[in-house]
Design a protein around this motif. Structure first.
Motif, PDB file in Angstrom:
ATOM      1  N   ARG A  20      14.319   6.605 -29.699  1.00  0.00           N
ATOM      2  CA  ARG A  20      14.950   6.770 -31.015  1.00  0.00           C
ATOM      3  C   ARG A  20      15.756   5.534 -31.413  1.00  0.00           C
ATOM      4  O   ARG A  20      15.580   4.986 -32.504  1.00  0.00           O
ATOM      5  N   ILE A  21      16.656   5.083 -30.531  1.00  0.00           N
ATOM      6  CA  ILE A  21      17.533   3.977 -30.938  1.00  0.00           C
ATOM      7  C   ILE A  21      16.770   2.659 -31.001  1.00  0.00           C
ATOM      8  O   ILE A  21      17.089   1.797 -31.837  1.00  0.00           O
ATOM      9  N   GLN A  22      15.747   2.496 -30.143  1.00  0.00           N
ATOM     10  CA  GLN A  22      14.954   1.267 -30.228  1.00  0.00           C
ATOM     11  C   GLN A  22      14.222   1.192 -31.570  1.00  0.00           C
ATOM     12  O   GLN A  22      14.175   0.141 -32.222  1.00  0.00           O
ATOM     13  N   THR A  23      13.677   2.318 -31.996  1.00  0.00           N
ATOM     14  CA  THR A  23      12.953   2.356 -33.268  1.00  0.00           C
ATOM     15  C   THR A  23      13.905   2.229 -34.450  1.00  0.00           C
ATOM     16  O   THR A  23      13.620   1.518 -35.425  1.00  0.00           O
ATOM     17  N   THR A  24      15.043   2.895 -34.373  1.00  0.00           N
ATOM     18  CA  THR A  24      16.014   2.835 -35.472  1.00  0.00           C
ATOM     19  C   THR A  24      16.551   1.432 -35.661  1.00  0.00           C
ATOM     20  O   THR A  24      16.672   0.953 -36.793  1.00  0.00           O
TER      21      THR A  24
END
Length: 386
Positions: free
Chosen positions: A373-377
C-alpha cells in the motif's frame, strides 16, 4: 522494567496526580496478552529478555485504590508505558540486517539520519513533560499522570490515563480513515508544530533535524536498502520504481534544500494510523520514541503516505495539504503557498527514499500488511508532485 519497581512507585504517582495524599493502592491487575507475544522473537531483541515480573511496551492495567484508608474502593484503568533504553537502531534493525543478510555499506548506527532510532529511552518522558506546558501538544496526548524510574536499568515507566481510541490499528492492516479524519489529524499536528516552531531550546532531547548534507552523506544507505528491496520484492519495487528512486538520489542535493529553508519544529516522525487514533473527534498520538526536530511537512506526508491509499483522490491530497498550511498560518506561522508546495514535494521524495524505503527492511522479517500500500501510494504522490 521490573513490575515490582513499577508497583512500588505507582501509589506515589497517583497520590500526586489525583491530589489524594492518603491514597491507598490495594491492587494492580495487568491485562497484558502474553500469548500474543509467542512466536515473536524480535520482542526480546527490542526490549531485552522478559520474565514474568518484567513489563515492556504498553501494559494495560486496572488499579484498585481508596482515596483514604476507609473510603470505598475505586477501579481505574491505566496504561503503563515502558520503553527500552536503547532504540531500534541499536537493537532490532541491526538484528534484521544480520538475520536477513542485508548488505549495507557500513553499520546502520553509523549513518547520520539514523540518530532518530538510537538512544530513544528518555524521549517520551521529555515529550509528556513538555506536553504539560504546551496545550496544543497536550491536546493530542493521553492524560499523563507521572513517571517511575529504575536507576539500575535506566528505564522509565510512564503512567498514562487509559483512552479508548477509534481508528487506531498498530498492525497497520486497517489504515483507511474518512477524509475528515485525515484533515483533523493534519490540523492537530499543525497546531503543535506551530506552538513549538523554532523552540529548539525546548527540544534538545529530540533526535536532530536531518539536513540536505546529512541526507547526501547517507545516500549510500538509501541506495543499498533500495537495491535489496528490488531484489526481494520486484513485484512492488519494480524496475520503474528502482529507476525513479535512483534518480531522486542523484538529485537529492538540489530538491531537498526546500526543506532546509522551512521552519523547524517537533515531528512525531511516525504519525499514521498505527500510532494515531480518535477519542471522539480528537486525534490522540501514541509512541513518540523516534520524535525528532524536523519541518511541519514531515508528519503531514507520513500521514498521507499511510492514510490516503493507492487510489486516492488528488483533491483530497490538496485539501489536507492546504489544511495543514492554513492551520499553521492561523497559529502564527505563515508559510508562502509556493514555498510550502516545494517543501511538501521534497518531503514526499524523502519519504520515498528513507521512510518507505526502510519499511522494506522490516518487510524482510515481518510481512507488513501495509507494505505494498505505502509503496504504491508514495509512487502516486511522486506522480502528482513531479
Amino acid at each position: 522494567m521490573d513490575r515490582t519497581i513499577i508497583e512500588a512507585g505507582l501509589a506515589e504517582v497517583l497520590r500526586t496526580a489525583w491530589q489524594a495524599p492518603e491514597l491507598v493502592l490495594e491492587r494492580v491487575d495487568e491485562h497484558r496478552d502474553r500469548s500474543a507475544e509467542a512466536g515473536q522473537p524480535w520482542l526480546e531483541v527490542k526490549y531485552g529478555p522478559s520474565g514474568r515480573r518484567a513489563w515492556h511496551g504498553v501494559v494495560p492495567v486496572t488499579v484498585t485504590t481508596r482515596s483514604t484508608p476507609g473510603a470505598d474502593p475505586q477501579r481505574t484503568k491505566l496504561a503503563i508505558k515502558v520503553n527500552p533504553v536503547r532504540g531500534v537502531g541499536e537493537t532490532l534493525i541491526p538484528w534484521i540486517v544480520e538475520r536477513a543478510d542485508i548488505d549495507l555499506p557500513r553499520p546502520y548506527g553509523s549513518f547520520r539520519t539514523t540518530a532518530e532510532a538510537r538512544a530513544t529511552g528518555e524521549r517520551e518522558v521529555h515529550l509528556y513533560e513538555l506536553g504539560q506546558a504546551v496545550p496544543a501538544l497536550r491536546a493530542v496526548l493521553p492524560p499523563y499522570l507521572g513517571r517511575i524510574d529504575d536507576p539500575a536499568s535506566g528505564e522509565h515507566a510512564l503512567v498514562l490515563g487509559w483512552v479508548e481510541l477509534d481508528g487506531l490499528d498498530a498492525s497497520g492492516a486497517h489504515l483507511d480513515w474518512p477524509p475528515h479524519r485525515l484533515e483533523a489529524a493534519a490540523r492537530a499536528a499543525a497546531c503543535w508544530h506551530a506552538a513549538l516552531a523554532d523552540h529548539l531550546e525546548e527540544l534538545s532531547w529530540a533526535a536532530p533535524r536531518p539536513s540536505t548534507a546529512d541526507r547526501v552523506a547517507d545516500a549510500d544507505l538509501y541506495a543499498a536498502v533500495l537495491e535489496d528491496a528490488h531484489r526481494r520484492f520486484p513485484e512492488v519495487v519494480t524496475d520503474a520504481v528502482l529507476r525513479r528512486r535512483h534518480a531522486l538520489l542523484d538529485t537529492l542535493s538540489s530538491w531537498h534544500r526546500a526543506k532546509d529553508e522551512l521552519v523547524a519544529t517537533l515531528a512525531h516522525n511516525d504519525y499514521n494510523a498505527r500510532n494515531v487514533g480518535f477519542a471522539g473527534p480528537r486525534p490522540i498520538a501514541l509512541d513518540w520514541e523516534i520524535a525528532r526536530i524536523d519541518t511541519p511537512t514531515r508528519d503531514l506526508v507520513e500521514l498521507l503516505t499511510f492514510g490516503l491509499g493507492p487510489g486516492f483522490d488528488p483533491d483530497l491530497f490538496h485539501t489536507v495539504v492546504e489544511a495543514a498550511r492554513s492551520t499553521l498560518h492561523e497559529q502564527g506561522v505563515p508559510i508562502d503557498a509556493e514555498r510550502w508546495r516545494d517543501a511538501v514535494r521534497a518531503e514526499i521524495r524523502a519519504e520515498a527514499l528513507d521512510r518507505v524505503g526502510m519499511q522494506s527492511l522490516f518487510e524482510t522479517e515481518f510481512a507488513l500488511p501495509y507494505f505494498t500500500r505505502i509503496q504504491t501510494t508514495v509512487e502516486r504522490l511522486l506522480d502528482l508532485t513531479d
